[in-house]
Design a protein around this motif. Structure first.
Motif, PDB file in Angstrom:
ATOM      1  N   ILE A 108       0.658 -17.340  67.633  1.00  0.00           N
ATOM      2  CA  ILE A 108      -0.567 -16.941  66.929  1.00  0.00           C
ATOM      3  C   ILE A 108      -1.593 -18.045  67.153  1.00  0.00           C
ATOM      4  O   ILE A 108      -1.609 -19.049  66.434  1.00  0.00           O
ATOM      5  CB  ILE A 108      -0.324 -16.729  65.422  1.00  0.00           C
ATOM      6  N   PRO A 109      -2.448 -17.904  68.168  1.00  0.00           N
ATOM      7  CA  PRO A 109      -3.388 -18.978  68.524  1.00  0.00           C
ATOM      8  C   PRO A 109      -4.285 -19.429  67.380  1.00  0.00           C
ATOM      9  O   PRO A 109      -4.568 -20.612  67.242  1.00  0.00           O
ATOM     10  CB  PRO A 109      -4.214 -18.346  69.654  1.00  0.00           C
ATOM     11  N   LYS A 110      -4.718 -18.500  66.531  1.00  0.00           N
ATOM     12  CA  LYS A 110      -5.667 -18.846  65.469  1.00  0.00           C
ATOM     13  C   LYS A 110      -5.130 -19.926  64.542  1.00  0.00           C
ATOM     14  O   LYS A 110      -5.882 -20.784  64.063  1.00  0.00           O
ATOM     15  CB  LYS A 110      -6.024 -17.599  64.655  1.00  0.00           C
ATOM     16  N   ILE A 111      -3.824 -19.897  64.269  1.00  0.00           N
ATOM     17  CA  ILE A 111      -3.247 -20.865  63.331  1.00  0.00           C
ATOM     18  C   ILE A 111      -2.201 -21.759  64.002  1.00  0.00           C
ATOM     19  O   ILE A 111      -1.338 -22.335  63.348  1.00  0.00           O
ATOM     20  CB  ILE A 111      -2.650 -20.161  62.089  1.00  0.00           C
ATOM     21  N   ASP A 112      -2.292 -21.853  65.341  1.00  0.00           N
ATOM     22  CA  ASP A 112      -1.448 -22.780  66.111  1.00  0.00           C
ATOM     23  C   ASP A 112       0.048 -22.569  65.903  1.00  0.00           C
ATOM     24  O   ASP A 112       0.810 -23.533  65.809  1.00  0.00           O
ATOM     25  CB  ASP A 112      -1.808 -24.238  65.790  1.00  0.00           C
ATOM     26  N   ILE A 113       0.456 -21.322  65.833  1.00  0.00           N
ATOM     27  CA  ILE A 113       1.889 -21.033  65.729  1.00  0.00           C
ATOM     28  C   ILE A 113       2.440 -20.723  67.119  1.00  0.00           C
ATOM     29  O   ILE A 113       1.883 -19.910  67.857  1.00  0.00           O
ATOM     30  CB  ILE A 113       2.158 -19.854  64.775  1.00  0.00           C
ATOM     31  N   ASN A 114       3.505 -21.387  67.465  1.00  0.00           N
ATOM     32  CA  ASN A 114       4.239 -21.143  68.704  1.00  0.00           C
ATOM     33  C   ASN A 114       5.701 -21.403  68.366  1.00  0.00           C
ATOM     34  O   ASN A 114       6.176 -22.529  68.439  1.00  0.00           O
ATOM     35  CB  ASN A 114       3.742 -22.075  69.806  1.00  0.00           C
ATOM     36  N   ALA A 115       6.402 -20.355  67.935  1.00  0.00           N
ATOM     37  CA  ALA A 115       7.733 -20.540  67.359  1.00  0.00           C
ATOM     38  C   ALA A 115       8.789 -19.691  68.050  1.00  0.00           C
ATOM     39  O   ALA A 115       8.536 -18.557  68.462  1.00  0.00           O
ATOM     40  CB  ALA A 115       7.703 -20.197  65.869  1.00  0.00           C
ATOM     41  N   LYS A 116       9.968 -20.242  68.134  1.00  0.00           N
ATOM     42  CA  LYS A 116      11.131 -19.522  68.653  1.00  0.00           C
ATOM     43  C   LYS A 116      11.552 -18.467  67.634  1.00  0.00           C
ATOM     44  O   LYS A 116      11.552 -18.717  66.429  1.00  0.00           O
ATOM     45  CB  LYS A 116      12.272 -20.509  68.881  1.00  0.00           C
ATOM     46  N   VAL A 117      11.889 -17.276  68.122  1.00  0.00           N
ATOM     47  CA  VAL A 117      12.377 -16.204  67.249  1.00  0.00           C
ATOM     48  C   VAL A 117      13.885 -16.060  67.446  1.00  0.00           C
ATOM     49  O   VAL A 117      14.355 -15.882  68.571  1.00  0.00           O
ATOM     50  CB  VAL A 117      11.677 -14.862  67.562  1.00  0.00           C
ATOM     51  N   ILE A 118      14.623 -16.151  66.349  1.00  0.00           N
ATOM     52  CA  ILE A 118      16.072 -15.970  66.395  1.00  0.00           C
ATOM     53  C   ILE A 118      16.349 -14.480  66.165  1.00  0.00           C
ATOM     54  O   ILE A 118      16.010 -13.944  65.106  1.00  0.00           O
ATOM     55  CB  ILE A 118      16.786 -16.803  65.309  1.00  0.00           C
ATOM     56  N   PRO A 119      16.940 -13.786  67.140  1.00  0.00           N
ATOM     57  CA  PRO A 119      17.072 -12.323  67.034  1.00  0.00           C
ATOM     58  C   PRO A 119      18.228 -11.847  66.161  1.00  0.00           C
ATOM     59  O   PRO A 119      19.205 -12.559  65.940  1.00  0.00           O
ATOM     60  CB  PRO A 119      17.305 -11.909  68.496  1.00  0.00           C
ATOM     61  N   ASN A 120      18.046 -10.604  65.664  1.00  0.00           N
ATOM     62  CA  ASN A 120      19.129  -9.853  65.021  1.00  0.00           C
ATOM     63  C   ASN A 120      19.733 -10.578  63.811  1.00  0.00           C
ATOM     64  O   ASN A 120      20.949 -10.698  63.678  1.00  0.00           O
ATOM     65  CB  ASN A 120      20.223  -9.554  66.054  1.00  0.00           C
ATOM     66  N   ILE A 121      18.871 -11.029  62.912  1.00  0.00           N
ATOM     67  CA  ILE A 121      19.315 -11.762  61.721  1.00  0.00           C
ATOM     68  C   ILE A 121      19.290 -10.843  60.495  1.00  0.00           C
ATOM     69  O   ILE A 121      18.297 -10.164  60.239  1.00  0.00           O
ATOM     70  CB  ILE A 121      18.418 -12.994  61.470  1.00  0.00           C
ATOM     71  N   ASP A 122      20.374 -10.844  59.744  1.00  0.00           N
ATOM     72  CA  ASP A 122      20.472 -10.021  58.538  1.00  0.00           C
ATOM     73  C   ASP A 122      19.589 -10.618  57.429  1.00  0.00           C
ATOM     74  O   ASP A 122      19.878 -11.707  56.924  1.00  0.00           O
ATOM     75  CB  ASP A 122      21.932  -9.974  58.072  1.00  0.00           C
ATOM     76  N   PRO A 123      18.513  -9.930  57.018  1.00  0.00           N
ATOM     77  CA  PRO A 123      17.604 -10.484  56.000  1.00  0.00           C
ATOM     78  C   PRO A 123      18.200 -10.508  54.594  1.00  0.00           C
ATOM     79  O   PRO A 123      17.596 -11.063  53.676  1.00  0.00           O
ATOM     80  CB  PRO A 123      16.395  -9.542  56.067  1.00  0.00           C
ATOM     81  N   PHE A 124      19.385  -9.909  54.424  1.00  0.00           N
ATOM     82  CA  PHE A 124      20.034  -9.893  53.113  1.00  0.00           C
ATOM     83  C   PHE A 124      21.211 -10.867  53.043  1.00  0.00           C
ATOM     84  O   PHE A 124      21.883 -10.951  52.020  1.00  0.00           O
ATOM     85  CB  PHE A 124      20.511  -8.473  52.786  1.00  0.00           C
ATOM     86  N   ASN A 125      21.440 -11.592  54.128  1.00  0.00           N
ATOM     87  CA  ASN A 125      22.516 -12.584  54.170  1.00  0.00           C
ATOM     88  C   ASN A 125      21.879 -13.973  54.188  1.00  0.00           C
ATOM     89  O   ASN A 125      21.432 -14.451  55.227  1.00  0.00           O
ATOM     90  CB  ASN A 125      23.375 -12.364  55.421  1.00  0.00           C
ATOM     91  N   SER A 126      21.825 -14.627  53.017  1.00  0.00           N
ATOM     92  CA  SER A 126      21.089 -15.887  52.893  1.00  0.00           C
ATOM     93  C   SER A 126      21.639 -16.986  53.796  1.00  0.00           C
ATOM     94  O   SER A 126      20.882 -17.758  54.381  1.00  0.00           O
ATOM     95  CB  SER A 126      21.070 -16.364  51.442  1.00  0.00           C
ATOM     96  N   LYS A 127      22.957 -17.060  53.931  1.00  0.00           N
ATOM     97  CA  LYS A 127      23.550 -18.094  54.781  1.00  0.00           C
ATOM     98  C   LYS A 127      23.111 -17.907  56.234  1.00  0.00           C
ATOM     99  O   LYS A 127      22.755 -18.862  56.926  1.00  0.00           O
ATOM    100  CB  LYS A 127      25.076 -18.045  54.686  1.00  0.00           C
ATOM    101  N   GLU A 128      23.106 -16.653  56.674  1.00  0.00           N
ATOM    102  CA  GLU A 128      22.745 -16.345  58.060  1.00  0.00           C
ATOM    103  C   GLU A 128      21.275 -16.630  58.332  1.00  0.00           C
ATOM    104  O   GLU A 128      20.928 -17.271  59.318  1.00  0.00           O
ATOM    105  CB  GLU A 128      23.059 -14.877  58.362  1.00  0.00           C
ATOM    106  N   TYR A 129      20.377 -16.165  57.431  1.00  0.00           N
ATOM    107  CA  TYR A 129      18.967 -16.352  57.753  1.00  0.00           C
ATOM    108  C   TYR A 129      18.468 -17.768  57.469  1.00  0.00           C
ATOM    109  O   TYR A 129      17.544 -18.242  58.124  1.00  0.00           O
ATOM    110  CB  TYR A 129      18.071 -15.274  57.131  1.00  0.00           C
TER     111      TYR A 129
END
Length: 207
Positions: free
Chosen positions: A72-93
């Protein structure tokens, strides 16, 4: 006697000043990533306003990971995305968020129709976790309609244009399961930063 009392008073004052300096230094260290992100954003705004009044085109930088990244150039974000993460599993995310931002399991990838859901947020209100989990999407509230977001996936880049932004209660999970024939992108973080009171969501559609 008076001199001894004055000496003790001065000693207490010196120790008090030292304690304040140490406390302030600790706070600066704790929020260093957040302060840095805010300063970079404000500096960029000043630079752009001092240049031509014509609309500026901010080109994306080289992605940190060609397999899966969000830029996101406007706010200088350049981040790695970790795929296929369960948003309901706190340990995993939480493990994923210590390395980058997370792609929600069960949502689409940029090559598919539907919604690609990427999130970065903490699960506790602990101030210690603010830098660790929230700094990447800390400035997400600065995003506005028509802003551009880029996702790099398997070596190819995809451009999205923002069309909406909302703040909702944390129990709103319907955004994770919404179906669409369009190719859309949703970014989510906790709001206000460092808390889990609300969720800030940014919606964009592939150009």
């Amino acid at each position: 006697m008076y001199k001894k009392s004055l000496y003790k008073t001065n000693l207490f004052l010196i120790f008090g000043v030292i304690a304040i300096v140490i406390s302030l230094s600790g706070l600066l260290l704790l929020f260093s990533n957040i302060i840095k992100a805010e300063l970079k954003y404000q500096f960029k705004k000043i630079n752009l306003s001092n240049k031509s009044k014509e609309k500026q085109v901010l080109l994306p930088v080289k992605p940190v990971d060609n397999n899966f990244s969000v830029i996101i150039p406007k706010i200088d974000i350049n981040a790695k995305v970790i795929p296929n993460i369960d948003p309901f599993n706190s340990k995993e995310y939480l493990d994923a968020l210590s390395k980058g931002v997370a792609h929600a399991k069960g949502t689409s990838y940029p090559t598919e129709a539907g919604n690609t859901f990427i999130f970065a947020h903490s699960t506790t209100a602990s101030i210690i976790n603010v830098n660790r989990y929230n700094a990447i999407f800390f400035l997400l509230d600065k995003i506005e309609k028509e802003d551009m977001i880029y996702v790099v996936y398997k070596g190819k880049s995809y451009q999205y244009k923002v069309y909406n932004k909302v703040i909702v209660d944390p129990n709103r999970v319907d955004f994770l399961t919404q179906k669409s024939k369009r190719q859309t992108l949703t970014l989510m973080t906790c709001w206000p930063f460092g808390t889990t009171l609300k969720r800030l969501l940014v919606f964009a559609e592939k150009n």
